[in-house]
Design a protein around this motif. Structure first.
Motif, PDB file in Angstrom:
ATOM      1  N   GLY A  71       0.819  -1.204   0.000  1.00 54.44           N
ATOM      2  CA  GLY A  71       0.000   0.000   0.000  1.00 54.44           C
ATOM      3  C   GLY A  71       0.847   1.245   0.000  1.00 54.44           C
ATOM      4  N   SER A  72       0.208   2.390   0.066  1.00 58.97           N
ATOM      5  CA  SER A  72       0.790   3.746   0.093  1.00 58.97           C
ATOM      6  C   SER A  72       1.074   4.295  -1.291  1.00 58.97           C
ATOM      7  N   ALA A  73       1.116   3.440  -2.298  1.00 60.10           N
ATOM      8  CA  ALA A  73       1.362   3.855  -3.682  1.00 60.10           C
ATOM      9  C   ALA A  73       0.860   2.728  -4.566  1.00 60.10           C
ATOM     10  N   PRO A  74       0.624   3.041  -5.852  1.00 60.74           N
ATOM     11  CA  PRO A  74       0.066   1.994  -6.718  1.00 60.74           C
ATOM     12  C   PRO A  74       1.036   0.838  -6.950  1.00 60.74           C
ATOM     13  N   LEU A  75       0.527  -0.370  -6.797  1.00 57.54           N
ATOM     14  CA  LEU A  75       1.322  -1.569  -7.101  1.00 57.54           C
ATOM     15  C   LEU A  75       0.968  -1.974  -8.534  1.00 57.54           C
ATOM     16  N   LEU A  81      -1.566  -8.789  -1.101  1.00 57.83           N
ATOM     17  CA  LEU A  81      -2.853  -8.184  -0.759  1.00 57.83           C
ATOM     18  C   LEU A  81      -2.664  -6.666  -0.781  1.00 57.83           C
ATOM     19  N   GLU A  82      -3.304  -6.002  -1.737  1.00 56.12           N
ATOM     20  CA  GLU A  82      -3.156  -4.545  -1.826  1.00 56.12           C
ATOM     21  C   GLU A  82      -4.313  -3.850  -1.144  1.00 56.12           C
ATOM     22  N   ARG A  83      -3.947  -2.821  -0.379  1.00 59.71           N
ATOM     23  CA  ARG A  83      -4.967  -2.015   0.309  1.00 59.71           C
ATOM     24  C   ARG A  83      -4.683  -0.544   0.033  1.00 59.71           C
ATOM     25  N   TYR A  84      -5.637   0.312   0.382  1.00 58.71           N
ATOM     26  CA  TYR A  84      -5.523   1.735   0.079  1.00 58.71           C
ATOM     27  C   TYR A  84      -5.843   2.563   1.317  1.00 58.71           C
ATOM     28  N   GLY A  85      -5.028   3.575   1.548  1.00 60.04           N
ATOM     29  CA  GLY A  85      -5.282   4.429   2.696  1.00 60.04           C
ATOM     30  C   GLY A  85      -4.694   5.801   2.513  1.00 60.04           C
ATOM     31  N   MET A  86      -4.717   6.546   3.586  1.00 62.17           N
ATOM     32  CA  MET A  86      -4.280   7.937   3.559  1.00 62.17           C
ATOM     33  C   MET A  86      -4.039   8.388   4.993  1.00 62.17           C
ATOM     34  N   THR A  87      -3.168   9.352   5.175  1.00 64.19           N
ATOM     35  CA  THR A  87      -2.919   9.855   6.520  1.00 64.19           C
ATOM     36  C   THR A  87      -4.232  10.259   7.202  1.00 64.19           C
ATOM     37  N   GLU A  88      -5.095  10.950   6.467  1.00 57.46           N
ATOM     38  CA  GLU A  88      -6.330  11.480   7.058  1.00 57.46           C
ATOM     39  C   GLU A  88      -7.364  10.395   7.365  1.00 57.46           C
ATOM     40  N   THR A 134      -6.170  -3.439  -8.456  1.00 56.54           N
ATOM     41  CA  THR A 134      -7.268  -2.830  -7.689  1.00 56.54           C
ATOM     42  C   THR A 134      -6.856  -2.715  -6.221  1.00 56.54           C
ATOM     43  N   VAL A 135      -7.575  -1.848  -5.502  1.00 55.88           N
ATOM     44  CA  VAL A 135      -7.303  -1.735  -4.066  1.00 55.88           C
ATOM     45  C   VAL A 135      -8.393  -2.436  -3.257  1.00 55.88           C
ATOM     46  N   GLY A 136      -9.194  -3.229  -3.952  1.00 62.23           N
ATOM     47  CA  GLY A 136     -10.152  -4.092  -3.261  1.00 62.23           C
ATOM     48  C   GLY A 136     -11.452  -3.396  -2.904  1.00 62.23           C
ATOM     49  N   GLY A 162      -9.383  13.106  -2.898  1.00 57.79           N
ATOM     50  CA  GLY A 162      -8.581  13.631  -4.013  1.00 57.79           C
ATOM     51  C   GLY A 162      -8.038  12.526  -4.909  1.00 57.79           C
ATOM     52  N   ASP A 163      -8.357  11.273  -4.591  1.00 59.60           N
ATOM     53  CA  ASP A 163      -7.947  10.169  -5.463  1.00 59.60           C
ATOM     54  C   ASP A 163      -9.067   9.853  -6.447  1.00 59.60           C
ATOM     55  N   LEU A 164      -8.681   9.714  -7.709  1.00 60.54           N
ATOM     56  CA  LEU A 164      -9.666   9.393  -8.747  1.00 60.54           C
ATOM     57  C   LEU A 164      -9.759   7.882  -8.897  1.00 60.54           C
ATOM     58  N   ALA A 166      -6.816  13.652  -8.420  1.00 58.32           N
ATOM     59  CA  ALA A 166      -7.371  14.954  -8.791  1.00 58.32           C
ATOM     60  C   ALA A 166      -6.427  16.062  -8.348  1.00 58.32           C
ATOM     61  N   ARG A 167      -5.614  15.779  -7.335  1.00 62.28           N
ATOM     62  CA  ARG A 167      -4.664  16.796  -6.880  1.00 62.28           C
ATOM     63  C   ARG A 167      -3.303  16.511  -7.489  1.00 62.28           C
ATOM     64  N   ASP A 168      -2.512  17.566  -7.636  1.00 68.60           N
ATOM     65  CA  ASP A 168      -1.193  17.444  -8.236  1.00 68.60           C
ATOM     66  C   ASP A 168      -0.234  16.893  -7.180  1.00 68.60           C
ATOM     67  N   ILE A 183       2.963  13.798  -6.387  1.00 67.11           N
ATOM     68  CA  ILE A 183       3.884  12.754  -6.843  1.00 67.11           C
ATOM     69  C   ILE A 183       4.096  11.818  -5.651  1.00 67.11           C
ATOM     70  N   ILE A 184       4.046  10.504  -5.885  1.00 64.40           N
ATOM     71  CA  ILE A 184       4.375   9.571  -4.798  1.00 64.40           C
ATOM     72  C   ILE A 184       5.645   8.821  -5.184  1.00 64.40           C
ATOM     73  N   SER A 185       6.707   9.111  -4.464  1.00 61.13           N
ATOM     74  CA  SER A 185       8.016   8.524  -4.741  1.00 61.13           C
ATOM     75  C   SER A 185       8.390   7.577  -3.604  1.00 61.13           C
ATOM     76  N   LEU A 230       6.507   8.044  -0.492  1.00 56.89           N
ATOM     77  CA  LEU A 230       6.534   9.363   0.148  1.00 56.89           C
ATOM     78  C   LEU A 230       5.900  10.395  -0.790  1.00 56.89           C
ATOM     79  N   ASN A 231       5.058  11.247  -0.233  1.00 59.16           N
ATOM     80  CA  ASN A 231       4.352  12.225  -1.061  1.00 59.16           C
ATOM     81  C   ASN A 231       5.181  13.476  -1.294  1.00 59.16           C
ATOM     82  N   VAL A 232       5.187  13.917  -2.530  1.00 58.18           N
ATOM     83  CA  VAL A 232       5.852  15.175  -2.878  1.00 58.18           C
ATOM     84  C   VAL A 232       4.819  16.032  -3.604  1.00 58.18           C
TER      85      VAL A 232
HETATM   86  P1  AMP Z   1      -0.399  10.061   2.454  1.00 53.02           P
HETATM   87  O1  AMP Z   1      -1.014  11.405   2.297  1.00 53.02           O
HETATM   88  O2  AMP Z   1       1.076  10.069   2.614  1.00 53.02           O
HETATM   89  O3  AMP Z   1      -1.070   9.319   3.507  1.00 53.02           O
HETATM   90  O4  AMP Z   1      -0.644   9.302   1.090  1.00 53.02           O
HETATM   91  C1  AMP Z   1      -1.930   8.875   0.758  1.00 53.02           C
HETATM   92  C2  AMP Z   1      -2.040   8.685  -0.712  1.00 53.02           C
HETATM   93  O5  AMP Z   1      -1.302   7.536  -1.119  1.00 53.02           O
HETATM   94  C3  AMP Z   1      -3.445   8.401  -1.165  1.00 53.02           C
HETATM   95  O6  AMP Z   1      -4.219   9.577  -1.266  1.00 53.02           O
HETATM   96  C4  AMP Z   1      -3.217   7.718  -2.489  1.00 53.02           C
HETATM   97  O7  AMP Z   1      -3.014   8.680  -3.501  1.00 53.02           O
HETATM   98  C5  AMP Z   1      -1.931   6.961  -2.234  1.00 53.02           C
HETATM   99  N1  AMP Z   1      -2.161   5.537  -1.987  1.00 53.02           N
HETATM  100  C6  AMP Z   1      -2.219   4.864  -0.822  1.00 53.02           C
HETATM  101  N2  AMP Z   1      -2.417   3.544  -1.040  1.00 53.02           N
HETATM  102  C7  AMP Z   1      -2.495   3.377  -2.376  1.00 53.02           C
HETATM  103  C8  AMP Z   1      -2.677   2.262  -3.235  1.00 53.02           C
HETATM  104  N3  AMP Z   1      -2.791   1.019  -2.756  1.00 53.02           N
HETATM  105  N4  AMP Z   1      -2.720   2.481  -4.566  1.00 53.02           N
HETATM  106  C9  AMP Z   1      -2.590   3.726  -5.074  1.00 53.02           C
HETATM  107  N5  AMP Z   1      -2.390   4.816  -4.329  1.00 53.02           N
HETATM  108  C10 AMP Z   1      -2.334   4.651  -2.986  1.00 53.02           C
END
Ligand code: AMP
Ligand code: MLC
Length: 530
Positions: free
Chosen positions: A307-311, A328-335, A352-354, A412-414, A429-431, A433-435, A438-440
């Motif tokens: 998680g944290s970025a697209p696999l 197992l891929e999951r999706y989340g965000m700090t908020e 997919t993120v399930g 903000g994720d499409l 939707a927001r500009d 970069i995930i490197s 880590l978000n930039v």
């Molecule tokens: P952060 O603000 O550091 O918590 O990063 C959250 C962002 O990471 C999300 O808004 C997504 O854009 C991205 N993210 C987290 N998990 C995934 C995932 N499995 N696939 C694609 N993007 C993800």
């Protein structure tokens, strides 16, 4: 903000939850109804293990049991109090990864202190903003940064290996039992700063309920138990490594092989002794680059989570072919902590993120009108549930922009959701970069570049990178060299600095005058594609 905490002695058994597992509760309990937990996270994550000799951490070949770790945490809780912190006060911890650093988090929970972890890569200028904005009462950092970060609030230190520093000295003078601050589900547990498309970073307010509910949901969904041993190679200053990995392990009573950072040799060494791993996609691509990764090495593992970025689906499939495991891929965000996950049993669908987590409502909504969109249409993911944060610290305006009055958070994720519920993220939707997870935020880098002498304007984009997923690239207009641009960006954390700077005569613009970042991304797409 929460006021002063009521404190209770840690082993006051009139207050102690009946299932705490400590020796005084070995006798059967009477039928009095369960009491409200006096400290929501402490009672769920730590109280059951206070006297447990079971292993919690393996660190540089050493085993650290639960009771020992929690005694360290109690010293940290006492040290916060000795440093003048009350429940509800914020502590900034910018420290390397170590069991001691983890105990600083646990001690903060116990003392009711709001934990604010920071990436050690942040520069003094970046830290100054977090300190001022949060009104922190104490900053704990590496001894090497003490002078640079001095000012604004008291500074104490913890060395990168966790074995020395003035805060550790203070801890060593404290008792290894501590009072537990009374904290309810709605009290703040942590303040995690996250950048945005405009302005300075925002502090996401996370409560005890936010963290505990998500840990409970994920423990159950991913079947974590006391039999699990998790490879923990993530940093502990973000949701993924600090909350998802650590809180689930604590809740399940399992243990962790704590690695200072991701290192393929160390992970290969740990795999035969572990049952689970959590990582960002870079972990998996790096492991796939290692010939030692095969079915035999991963034979005793039951779960790999990403998680944290697209696999990439390709990474997912290559990993299955090599190890026999479906990541197992999951999706989340700090908020929001975690919002969706592929199933434990059932179809873990690459790309997919399930499905939304059981206690999370997820909607795909129109980016402009906010109207609900039907399955198959692309829109913005909005989520609501006990996982969703309380808003941005001291920023009611920003909070109102992103958190609807009905509790839905606009991520903000499409994405598109299929009729079967599976969510596929298709862009942002927001500009952003995930490197390497880590978000930039390009805006922050562009502002830093535009302030340099000779620069007329700039555009910062993310381009595909074989190792990090995306890499930061800057196109700069002006009478300046790439070297001068790089030299001028030392005020930004290293991971935000461009990996490539190109001086261009002009930026591509559409007829409305808007910079066409898609065209720039296209032009640089092969730069780091491997
Ligand atoms: P952060 O603000 O550091 O918590 O990063 C959250 C962002 O990471 C999300 O808004 C997504 O854009 C991205 N993210 C987290 N998990 C995934 C995932 N499995 N696939 C694609 N993007 C993800
Ligand atoms: C380090 N560097 C990075 C970088 N990490 N540059 C860009 N992006 C990154 N992520 C810099 C170093 O300073 C160094 O600079 C150079 O890149 C090479 O370093 P490295 O040794 O190759 O990097 P490494 O230390 O191995 O770190 C890479 C990594 C690490 C991917 C293993 O960044 C990592 O653990 N990332 C995980 C982040 C994470 O936990 N995200 C979760 C956020 S929570 P130089 O100049 O010295 O060469 C979240 C919510 C959710 O998103 O859903 O989970």
């Amino acid at each position: 903000m929460p006021g002063r905490a009521k404190m209770r002695p840690m082993h006051d058994h009139t207050d102690h939850p009946p299932d705490c597992g400590c020796h005084l509760h070995a006798a059967p309990q009477d039928d009095t109804p369960p009491r409200m937990a006096p400290n929501t996270l402490f009672d769920a994550l730590f109280a059951p293990h206070m006297d447990s000799a079971a292993p919690f951490l393996e660190w540089r070949g050493r085993r650290i049991g639960y009771a020992k770790f929690l005694r360290l945490a109690a010293r940290a809780a006492n040290a916060y109090a000795a440093a003048g912190l009350d429940a509800g006060d914020r502590v900034i911890v910018q420290a390397g990864k170590s069991p001691t650093a983890l105990a600083l988090y646990a001690g903060a929970v116990q003392a009711g202190v709001v934990y604010l972890p920071l990436n050690p890569a942040y520069t003094a200028g970046e830290v100054a903003h977090f300190r001022e904005d949060s009104g922190a009462r104490l900053l704990i950092c590496d001894p090497a940064s003490e002078q640079v970060l001095a000012g604004g609030c008291p500074v104490l230190t913890l060395a990168a290996d966790g074995d020395s520093g003035s805060f550790l000295e203070l801890m060593s003078t404290q008792e290894d039992v501590a009072a537990v601050a009374e904290r309810g589900p709605d009290d703040l547990a942590a303040l995690l700063y996250t950048s945005g498309t405009t302005g300075r970073s925002k502090g996401a307010m996370l409560t005890h309920r936010n963290l505990l509910s998500n840990a409970e949901t994920l423990r159950d969904l991913w079947r974590f138990s006391a039999a699990d041993r998790l490879i923990h190679a993530l940093p502990i200053f973000h949701t993924h490594g600090l909350f998802v990995a650590t809180n689930i392990t604590l809740l399940a009573g399992g243990n962790m092989i704590l690695l200072p950072k991701f290192d393929a040799d160390a992970v290969v060494d740990a795999l035969p002794r572990a049952t689970a791993m959590m990582g960002v996609p870079t972990f998996y691509t790096r492991l796939l680059d290692d010939d030692r990764l095969d079915r035999a090495l991963a034979a005793d593992m039951r779960l790999f989570i990403s998680g944290s970025a697209p696999l990439l689906a390709e990474t997912h499939d290559r990993f299955t072919a090599r190890t026999g495991h479906r990541i197992l891929e999951r999706y989340g965000m700090t908020e929001t902590n975690m919002s969706t996950s592929n199933p434990y049993d059932g179809d873990r669908r690459a790309g997919t993120v399930g499905l939304p987590l059981p206690d999370v409502e997820l909607k795909i909504r129109h980016p402009e009108t906010g109207a609900d969109l039907p399955p198959g249409e692309i829109g913005i993911i909005e989520v609501r549930g006990p996982n969703v944060f309380q808003g941005y610290w001291n920023m009611p305006g920003k909070t109102a922009e992103e958190l609807r009055p009905d509790g839905f958070f606009i991520t903000g994720d499409l994405a598109v959701q299929g009729a079967d519920g599976y969510v596929t993220i298709v862009g942002r939707a927001r500009d952003l970069i995930i490197s390497g997870g880590l978000n930039v935020y390009p805006k922050e880098v562009e502002e830093a570049i535009d302030a340099l002498p000779g620069v007329v304007e700039s555009a910062v984009i993310g381009v595909p990178h074989a190792d990090m997923g995306e890499a930061v690239v800057a196109a700069v207009v002006g009478d300046v060299t790439p070297e001068a641009v790089m030299a001028g960006l030392t005020g930004l954390a290293r991971y935000k600095q461009p990996r490539h700077v190109e001086i261009v005569p002009e930026l591509p613009r559409n007829t409305m005058g808007k910079v066409q970042k898609a065209a720039l991304r296209e032009a640089h797409a092969r730069l780091f594609a491997g």
